[in-house]
Design an enzyme around this catalytic site. Structure first.
Site, short mmCIF file in Angstrom:
data_model
loop_
_atom_site.label_atom_id
_atom_site.label_comp_id
_atom_site.label_asym_id
_atom_site.label_seq_id
_atom_site.Cartn_x
_atom_site.Cartn_y
_atom_site.Cartn_z
CE LYS A 22 -1.80 1.48 4.05
NZ LYS A 22 -1.49 2.85 4.38
CG ASN A 23 2.25 2.61 3.52
OD1 ASN A 23 1.08 2.88 3.21
ND2 ASN A 23 2.62 2.38 4.76
NE ARG A 92 -1.94 12.40 8.10
CZ ARG A 92 -0.70 12.55 7.65
NH1 ARG A 92 -0.10 11.54 7.09
NH2 ARG A 92 -0.10 13.73 7.72
NE ARG A 121 0.21 10.49 10.86
CZ ARG A 121 -0.23 9.45 10.14
NH1 ARG A 121 -1.40 8.93 10.41
NH2 ARG A 121 0.49 8.98 9.13
CB ILE A 326 7.20 6.95 14.68
CG1 ILE A 326 8.42 6.06 14.50
CG2 ILE A 326 6.84 7.72 13.40
CD1 ILE A 326 9.65 6.75 13.99
NE ARG A 396 -7.51 4.12 5.51
CZ ARG A 396 -7.13 5.33 5.90
NH1 ARG A 396 -7.66 5.85 6.98
NH2 ARG A 396 -6.21 6.00 5.26
C1 EPZ Z 1 3.96 7.03 6.47
O1 EPZ Z 1 3.14 8.06 7.01
C2 EPZ Z 1 3.07 5.80 6.36
N1 EPZ Z 1 1.96 6.08 5.47
C3 EPZ Z 1 2.55 5.41 7.75
O2 EPZ Z 1 1.84 4.19 7.60
C4 EPZ Z 1 3.73 5.17 8.66
O3 EPZ Z 1 3.25 4.91 9.97
C5 EPZ Z 1 4.64 6.41 8.69
O4 EPZ Z 1 5.05 6.74 7.34
C6 EPZ Z 1 5.89 6.18 9.52
O5 EPZ Z 1 6.62 5.11 9.01
C7 EPZ Z 1 2.16 5.95 4.13
O6 EPZ Z 1 3.24 5.63 3.68
C8 EPZ Z 1 0.97 6.22 3.25
P1 EPZ Z 1 5.98 10.38 8.43
P2 EPZ Z 1 3.67 9.59 7.02
O7 EPZ Z 1 5.86 11.67 7.71
O8 EPZ Z 1 4.45 9.86 5.79
C9 EPZ Z 1 6.43 13.70 11.74
C10 EPZ Z 1 0.05 2.73 7.70
O9 EPZ Z 1 -0.32 2.13 8.71
N2 EPZ Z 1 6.09 14.67 10.68
O10 EPZ Z 1 7.12 9.47 8.09
O11 EPZ Z 1 2.51 10.46 7.31
C11 EPZ Z 1 5.28 12.81 12.13
O12 EPZ Z 1 4.45 13.43 13.08
C12 EPZ Z 1 0.43 4.18 7.82
O13 EPZ Z 1 0.21 2.22 6.59
C13 EPZ Z 1 6.18 16.02 10.97
O14 EPZ Z 1 6.52 16.42 12.08
O15 EPZ Z 1 4.63 9.57 8.27
C14 EPZ Z 1 5.99 11.59 12.69
O16 EPZ Z 1 6.37 11.84 14.03
C15 EPZ Z 1 0.04 4.77 9.14
N3 EPZ Z 1 5.87 16.92 10.00
C16 EPZ Z 1 7.26 11.49 11.85
O17 EPZ Z 1 7.41 12.77 11.22
C17 EPZ Z 1 5.50 16.52 8.73
O18 EPZ Z 1 5.27 17.40 7.87
C18 EPZ Z 1 7.18 10.44 10.75
O19 EPZ Z 1 6.00 10.66 10.01
C19 EPZ Z 1 5.41 15.14 8.46
C20 EPZ Z 1 5.72 14.23 9.45
#
Ligand code: EPZ
Length: 417
Positions: A22-23, A92, A121, A326, A396
């Site tokens: 998916k990701n 999202r 998020r 995370i 999902r």
């Molecule tokens: C991706 O989400 C995945 N989703 C998530 O999987 C996964 O949990 C996450 O990466 C972490 O590995 C997809 O790939 C579609 P991040 P993403 O930006 O990109 C902070 C699932 O179950 N952050 O890597 O949204 C954030 O708060 C889903 O398949 C900011 O601060 O995650 C977090 O602490 C759930 N500002 C850290 O970075 C930003 O602008 C990592 O989040 C963006 C993120």
């Protein structure tokens, strides 16, 4: 609304096909926006999030056709540069269209995604990288409004490793003029796969998946045909199901090289895992050893496996500690797992799990994708019947989960309510 009903106690055995990730599929679907023409993505899982993303692309004006496990996406007729709230709020990852729309058309209007089941998020990093590439970005009425002439290559240091912001930066940079260097970029296999796709499209991308990514933008990019990598989180979930039931299962096409941290932790817990002709063979032990897990960015232990691992460790003989770094609030699964007899205490982002001999079936509520998967896993071993409500959360990110588990011997069915 469907529910899933499980009669616990069956040992899993046999083989299961791991679907496309998916990701990986979602950012690669977004990347097709960068080139006018018809791209084909192969091994695309049949998931709610994929059909939602297809709807986002259709709202933009693209034509999206599903043919079996392939998606044919024609982006030549994109003209409406807005991703609406009613779609973005359900997924999202819709924010992935921001970078490609801006890079190809010079403007984009994307709804702010808001939070999710376990908390805020933020998207500040997505906006920051686009501004560093010359875009003018403002927030109006809950929407991100971005405008730019030709995006300029930039040096971007991520203070937080973000999968989504790395993907948006790589896609935007692929049509920017000049070079872009990303440092402390996300290293996930899905990012590496996106880099390969962008290179096939005509951008020159090096280091995707290494943490430091260099992208030389192209004037135009071409439509491509790309295969989606197997889903490492789906594979990890079936590994846990096998371990919890003391079964023996072959995960067809699971990539051991994408699951290093999960395999190490499962081996520490007493699970036997070996590679066999491109598959993973998993054998559950008669008893599980408690382990301590801390989630961290890839190649560390994935946050997307945290809830599932809590279900596994609920049966270990002793106390285990899970630390979530995370998404510190990512524990919506805890109250529902407790209803099934899991003994867990929470202190901020640290969960302490005391192993029990058996879990007991009960009606429980799914809340988000991976929390719901953890409930299914616990139900597989709980004594008696478990009903999991709001199954749409599972759909999902897991393709035909009850069929795949039934094929391994689980007593599980989906009931329309
Ligand atoms: C991706 O989400 C995945 N989703 C998530 O999987 C996964 O949990 C996450 O990466 C972490 O590995 C997809 O790939 C579609 P991040 P993403 O930006 O990109 C902070 C699932 O179950 N952050 O890597 O949204 C954030 O708060 C889903 O398949 C900011 O601060 O995650 C977090 O602490 C759930 N500002 C850290 O970075 C930003 O602008 C990592 O989040 C963006 C993120």
């Amino acid at each position: 609304m469907d529910k899933i009903v499980v009669a616990g106690g069956k040992r899993l055995a046999g083989a299961v096909d791991i679907s496309g990730a998916k990701n990986a599929a979602l950012p690669m679907m977004a990347a097709t926006i960068l080139a006018s023409g018809e791209s084909t993505l192969l091994n695309v899982p049949h998931l709610k999030d994929v059909s939602t993303f297809s709807d986002v692309l259709r709202v933009l004006g693209a034509r999206v056709k599903r043919e079996g496990n392939s998606l044919i996406i024609d982006t030549s007729s994109i003209e409406h540069l807005e991703a609406p709230y009613e779609l973005v709020r359900t997924m999202r990852a819709s924010i992935y269209v921001l970078g490609p729309l801006l890079a190809r058309f010079g403007q984009a209007r994307v709804s702010l995604p808001g939070g999710c089941a376990w908390g805020p998020r933020p998207v500040n990093l997505h906006l920051k990288i686009l501004e560093e590439m010359g875009a003018h970005v403002e927030i109006q009425h809950g929407y991100i409004m971005a405008r730019a002439g030709k995006l300029q290559g930039a040096l971007i240091d991520f203070d937080v490793s973000s999968v989504g912001a790395t993907a948006n930066a790589m896609m935007a940079a692929s049509l920017a003029s000049g070079n872009t260097l990303l440092r402390n970029a996300a290293r996930e296999p899905e990012i590496e796969a996106l880099g390969q796709m962008l290179s096939s499209m005509g951008a020159s991308v090096s280091g995707a998946g290494s943490g430091t990514v260099e992208i030389q933008g192209a004037k135009t990019l071409r439509a491509v045909r790309e295969r989606i990598i197997p889903d490492r989180i789906e594979a990890g979930t079936y590994m846990v199901a096998t371990a919890m039931t003391g079964g023996k299962v072959t995960l067809r096409r699971a990539r051991a090289d994408h699951l290093g941290a999960v395999i190490d932790k499962m081996a520490e817990a007493g699970v036997t895992i070996r590679q066999e002709a491109g598959n993973l063979v998993v054998e559950g032990p008669t008893s599980l050893v408690p382990v301590n897990v801390t989630t961290s960015p890839y190649p560390g232990f994935p946050t997307d496996m945290q809830a599932q691992f809590m279900a596994l460790l609920s049966l270990a003989q002793g106390t285990s500690v899970i630390t979530e770094t995370i998404f510190p609030d990512r524990f919506t699964h805890v109250p529902e797992l407790r209803r099934l007899g899991v003994k867990v205490t929470l202190d901020a982002n640290v969960a302490k799990i005391t192993g029990v001999k058996r879990l007991s079936g009960a009606p429980v509520m799914a809340s988000d994708l991976r929390a719901s998967a953890a409930l299914v896993l616990a139900a597989l071993v709980a004594q008696g019947e478990t009903e999991i409500l709001r199954v749409y959360h599972i759909d999902r990110g897991y393709e035909r989960i009850e069929e795949k588990l039934r094929g391994l011997g689980a007593e599980i069915q989906r009931v329309r309510v």
